[in-house]
Design a protein around this motif. Structure first.
Motif, PDB file in Angstrom:
ATOM      1  N   ASN A  61       0.803  -1.229   0.000  1.00 45.53           N
ATOM      2  CA  ASN A  61       0.000   0.000   0.000  1.00 45.53           C
ATOM      3  C   ASN A  61       0.835   1.277   0.000  1.00 45.53           C
ATOM      4  O   ASN A  61       0.581   2.192   0.780  1.00 45.53           O
ATOM      5  N   CYS A  62       1.828   1.355  -0.840  1.00 43.63           N
ATOM      6  CA  CYS A  62       2.687   2.528  -0.925  1.00 43.63           C
ATOM      7  C   CYS A  62       2.024   3.574  -1.830  1.00 43.63           C
ATOM      8  O   CYS A  62       1.974   3.424  -3.043  1.00 43.63           O
ATOM      9  N   SER A  63       1.539   4.644  -1.219  1.00 41.88           N
ATOM     10  CA  SER A  63       0.817   5.689  -1.945  1.00 41.88           C
ATOM     11  C   SER A  63       1.743   6.844  -2.315  1.00 41.88           C
ATOM     12  O   SER A  63       2.851   6.974  -1.779  1.00 41.88           O
ATOM     13  N   LYS A  64       1.267   7.723  -3.192  1.00 38.86           N
ATOM     14  CA  LYS A  64       2.035   8.909  -3.573  1.00 38.86           C
ATOM     15  C   LYS A  64       2.283   9.814  -2.366  1.00 38.86           C
ATOM     16  O   LYS A  64       3.358  10.396  -2.244  1.00 38.86           O
ATOM     17  N   ASP A  65       1.284   9.928  -1.504  1.00 35.02           N
ATOM     18  CA  ASP A  65       1.465  10.771  -0.306  1.00 35.02           C
ATOM     19  C   ASP A  65       2.599  10.256   0.572  1.00 35.02           C
ATOM     20  O   ASP A  65       3.424  11.029   1.062  1.00 35.02           O
ATOM     21  N   TYR A  66       2.649   8.935   0.763  1.00 32.77           N
ATOM     22  CA  TYR A  66       3.728   8.341   1.549  1.00 32.77           C
ATOM     23  C   TYR A  66       5.077   8.599   0.875  1.00 32.77           C
ATOM     24  O   TYR A  66       6.063   8.947   1.533  1.00 32.77           O
ATOM     25  N   ILE A  67       5.115   8.437  -0.438  1.00 27.17           N
ATOM     26  CA  ILE A  67       6.359   8.622  -1.184  1.00 27.17           C
ATOM     27  C   ILE A  67       6.862  10.058  -1.042  1.00 27.17           C
ATOM     28  O   ILE A  67       8.051  10.291  -0.813  1.00 27.17           O
ATOM     29  N   CYS A  68       5.955  11.032  -1.178  1.00 28.43           N
ATOM     30  CA  CYS A  68       6.334  12.446  -1.018  1.00 28.43           C
ATOM     31  C   CYS A  68       6.934  12.708   0.360  1.00 28.43           C
ATOM     32  O   CYS A  68       7.955  13.381   0.486  1.00 28.43           O
TER      33      CYS A  68
ATOM     34  N   ASN B 185      11.603   0.462 -15.526  1.00 29.81           N
ATOM     35  CA  ASN B 185      11.274  -0.866 -14.984  1.00 29.81           C
ATOM     36  C   ASN B 185      11.819  -1.094 -13.582  1.00 29.81           C
ATOM     37  O   ASN B 185      12.141  -2.223 -13.213  1.00 29.81           O
ATOM     38  N   LEU B 186      11.908  -0.018 -12.807  1.00 32.36           N
ATOM     39  CA  LEU B 186      12.331  -0.152 -11.423  1.00 32.36           C
ATOM     40  C   LEU B 186      11.141  -0.381 -10.495  1.00 32.36           C
ATOM     41  O   LEU B 186      11.300  -0.948  -9.420  1.00 32.36           O
ATOM     42  N   ILE B 187       9.960   0.082 -10.914  1.00 30.39           N
ATOM     43  CA  ILE B 187       8.743  -0.056 -10.107  1.00 30.39           C
ATOM     44  C   ILE B 187       7.573  -0.424 -11.005  1.00 30.39           C
ATOM     45  O   ILE B 187       7.682  -0.360 -12.235  1.00 30.39           O
ATOM     46  N   SER B 188       6.461  -0.773 -10.379  1.00 33.81           N
ATOM     47  CA  SER B 188       5.221  -0.997 -11.126  1.00 33.81           C
ATOM     48  C   SER B 188       4.052  -0.475 -10.300  1.00 33.81           C
ATOM     49  O   SER B 188       4.152  -0.310  -9.085  1.00 33.81           O
ATOM     50  N   LEU B 189       2.950  -0.230 -10.984  1.00 27.71           N
ATOM     51  CA  LEU B 189       1.733   0.260 -10.360  1.00 27.71           C
ATOM     52  C   LEU B 189       0.776  -0.915 -10.216  1.00 27.71           C
ATOM     53  O   LEU B 189       0.483  -1.614 -11.181  1.00 27.71           O
ATOM     54  N   ASN B 190       0.305  -1.145  -8.989  1.00 23.48           N
ATOM     55  CA  ASN B 190      -0.638  -2.238  -8.718  1.00 23.48           C
ATOM     56  C   ASN B 190      -2.027  -1.902  -9.254  1.00 23.48           C
ATOM     57  O   ASN B 190      -2.329  -0.744  -9.527  1.00 23.48           O
ATOM     58  N   SER B 191      -2.869  -2.897  -9.301  1.00 23.17           N
ATOM     59  CA  SER B 191      -4.253  -2.684  -9.720  1.00 23.17           C
ATOM     60  C   SER B 191      -5.026  -1.817  -8.723  1.00 23.17           C
ATOM     61  O   SER B 191      -6.011  -1.184  -9.083  1.00 23.17           O
ATOM     62  N   ASN B 192      -4.574  -1.758  -7.472  1.00 17.97           N
ATOM     63  CA  ASN B 192      -5.245  -0.927  -6.467  1.00 17.97           C
ATOM     64  C   ASN B 192      -4.684   0.494  -6.399  1.00 17.97           C
ATOM     65  O   ASN B 192      -5.023   1.261  -5.501  1.00 17.97           O
ATOM     66  N   GLY B 193      -3.789   0.857  -7.343  1.00 18.45           N
ATOM     67  CA  GLY B 193      -3.270   2.218  -7.418  1.00 18.45           C
ATOM     68  C   GLY B 193      -2.094   2.520  -6.528  1.00 18.45           C
ATOM     69  O   GLY B 193      -1.724   3.679  -6.366  1.00 18.45           O
ATOM     70  N   THR B 194      -1.484   1.501  -5.940  1.00 20.43           N
ATOM     71  CA  THR B 194      -0.277   1.708  -5.135  1.00 20.43           C
ATOM     72  C   THR B 194       0.919   1.129  -5.885  1.00 20.43           C
ATOM     73  O   THR B 194       0.768   0.454  -6.891  1.00 20.43           O
ATOM     74  N   TYR B 195       2.095   1.406  -5.376  1.00 25.59           N
ATOM     75  CA  TYR B 195       3.331   1.041  -6.080  1.00 25.59           C
ATOM     76  C   TYR B 195       4.057  -0.101  -5.393  1.00 25.59           C
ATOM     77  O   TYR B 195       3.957  -0.282  -4.193  1.00 25.59           O
TER      78      TYR B 195
END
Length: 126
Positions: free
Chosen positions: A26-33, A54-64
């Motif tokens: 559940n890594c969100s953009k807010d957490y990343i910021c 290709n270092l990361i991917s986006l999950n179907s639930n919108g988290t990374y």
């Protein structure tokens, strides 16, 4: 294949990858910021480029998430020279970079006309 290349620093890319590896669920953009101490715009650009590389991917639930071996090497390295070398390996696998490098080798210039490039590519094919 279309590429989505945006401006982002290597430090921002490493920062977002580090945040994603620090919180694999559940890594969100807010957490990343917050984790990387960067603005939302910087995070969005870095996320786009990290995904392109290709270092990361986006999950179907919108988290990374990330399952990249090179991503783990980059964030675990404490030496900036090692990080730069690993980032170079990442770039060497990215087609737009390899195409740029090849074309730059033909022309010796970064500002080249399309006609000039095609002429050199045709000569190389002969």
């Amino acid at each position: 294949m279309p590429y989505n290349i945006v401006f982002s620093t290597a430090e921002d890319i490493v920062g977002v990858v580090d945040a994603i590896l620090a919180k694999p669920k559940n890594c969100s953009k807010d957490y990343i910021c917050e984790f990387a101490d960067i603005s939302m715009m910087q995070a969005e650009n870095a996320l786009l480029m990290a995904k392109e590389l290709n270092l990361i991917s986006l999950n179907s639930n919108g988290t990374y998430e990330s399952d990249s071996f090179l991503a783990r090497l980059i964030v675990s390295s404490r030496n900036d020279v090692h990080k730069a070398a690993i980032m170079r390996l990442v770039l060497e696998q990215y087609e737009p970079y390899t195409m740029f490098k090849k074309r730059h080798g033909f022309t010796g210039s970064m500002a080249v006309s399309y006609t000039h490039l095609r002429a050199h590519e045709t000569e190389a094919d002969l």
